[in-house]
Design a protein around this motif. Structure first.
Motif, short mmCIF file in Angstrom:
data_model
loop_
_atom_site.label_atom_id
_atom_site.label_comp_id
_atom_site.label_asym_id
_atom_site.label_seq_id
_atom_site.Cartn_x
_atom_site.Cartn_y
_atom_site.Cartn_z
N LEU A 1 45.05 51.30 29.77
CA LEU A 1 45.90 50.19 30.15
C LEU A 1 46.33 50.28 31.61
O LEU A 1 46.48 49.25 32.27
N CYS A 2 46.52 51.51 32.10
CA CYS A 2 46.95 51.62 33.50
C CYS A 2 45.87 51.08 34.43
O CYS A 2 46.19 50.49 35.47
N HIS A 3 44.59 51.24 34.10
CA HIS A 3 43.52 50.70 34.94
C HIS A 3 43.54 49.17 34.94
O HIS A 3 43.29 48.54 35.96
N LEU A 4 43.85 48.58 33.79
CA LEU A 4 43.92 47.12 33.70
C LEU A 4 45.08 46.60 34.55
O LEU A 4 44.96 45.58 35.23
N GLY A 5 46.20 47.28 34.51
CA GLY A 5 47.33 46.91 35.36
C GLY A 5 47.00 47.04 36.83
O GLY A 5 47.40 46.22 37.66
N ASN A 6 46.22 48.07 37.17
CA ASN A 6 45.83 48.28 38.56
C ASN A 6 44.92 47.15 39.04
O ASN A 6 44.98 46.73 40.19
N ILE A 7 44.07 46.63 38.15
CA ILE A 7 43.21 45.51 38.51
C ILE A 7 44.07 44.28 38.84
O ILE A 7 43.83 43.60 39.84
N SER A 8 45.08 44.01 38.03
CA SER A 8 45.98 42.90 38.32
C SER A 8 46.66 43.12 39.67
O SER A 8 46.77 42.20 40.48
N TYR A 9 47.10 44.34 39.92
CA TYR A 9 47.75 44.67 41.20
C TYR A 9 46.81 44.39 42.37
O TYR A 9 47.19 43.78 43.37
N LYS A 10 45.55 44.81 42.23
CA LYS A 10 44.58 44.61 43.32
C LYS A 10 44.31 43.13 43.58
O LYS A 10 43.99 42.75 44.69
N LEU A 11 44.44 42.30 42.56
CA LEU A 11 44.23 40.86 42.71
C LEU A 11 45.52 40.13 43.09
O LEU A 11 45.51 38.93 43.29
N GLY A 12 46.61 40.87 43.17
CA GLY A 12 47.92 40.26 43.40
C GLY A 12 48.18 39.88 44.84
O GLY A 12 47.36 40.08 45.73
N GLU A 13 49.36 39.34 45.04
CA GLU A 13 49.78 38.96 46.38
C GLU A 13 51.18 39.49 46.65
O GLU A 13 52.00 39.63 45.74
N LYS A 14 51.42 39.80 47.91
CA LYS A 14 52.74 40.30 48.31
C LYS A 14 53.71 39.13 48.40
O LYS A 14 53.35 38.06 48.89
N MET A 15 54.92 39.38 47.91
CA MET A 15 55.95 38.34 47.96
C MET A 15 57.33 38.97 47.81
O MET A 15 57.46 40.10 47.32
N PRO A 16 58.37 38.25 48.21
CA PRO A 16 59.74 38.77 48.05
C PRO A 16 60.12 38.86 46.57
O PRO A 16 59.60 38.11 45.72
N ALA A 17 61.05 39.74 46.27
CA ALA A 17 61.49 39.96 44.90
C ALA A 17 62.01 38.67 44.27
O ALA A 17 61.77 38.41 43.08
#
Length: 96
Positions: A1-17
């Motif tokens: 599951l941690c690898h799947l979360g990392n994939i989402s992170y890699k496809l993510g975008e930076k933004m304010p909280a």
């Protein structure tokens, strides 16, 4: 599951909280997780007003085929594995 979360992170975008909070406002467990993370970062002197966070997209997994489906499937599936150098090659099902 941690690898799947990392994939989402890699496809993510930076933004304010606060932008993340707005995006997940209707998902109670996501708000709870965000608040815990922000508390942790604050306790460790991370200024989340200055430093952007990364929010990954929601990804949908086909558990039977162990791949992603949906709008970002092609991008996400490309991150499930990589080109390995010999002799450290991970065999595919056909090669087993």
């Amino acid at each position: 599951l941690c690898h799947l979360g990392n994939i989402s992170y890699k496809l993510g975008e930076k933004m304010p909280a606060e932008k993340i909070r707005e995006k997940v406002k209707n998902v109670p467990h996501a708000i709870e997780s965000l608040d815990r993370m922000l508390d942790y970062l604050s306790d460790n002197k991370v200024d989340v007003k200055k430093d952007l966070l990364t929010m990954g997209p929601a990804l949908y997994l086909n558990p039977n085929k162990e791949n992603f489906v949906g709008p970002l499937a092609a991008q996400a599936n490309s991150l499930l594995t990589r080109e390995y150098r010999k002799p450290f090659v991970v065999p595919t099902e056909n090669e087993i």
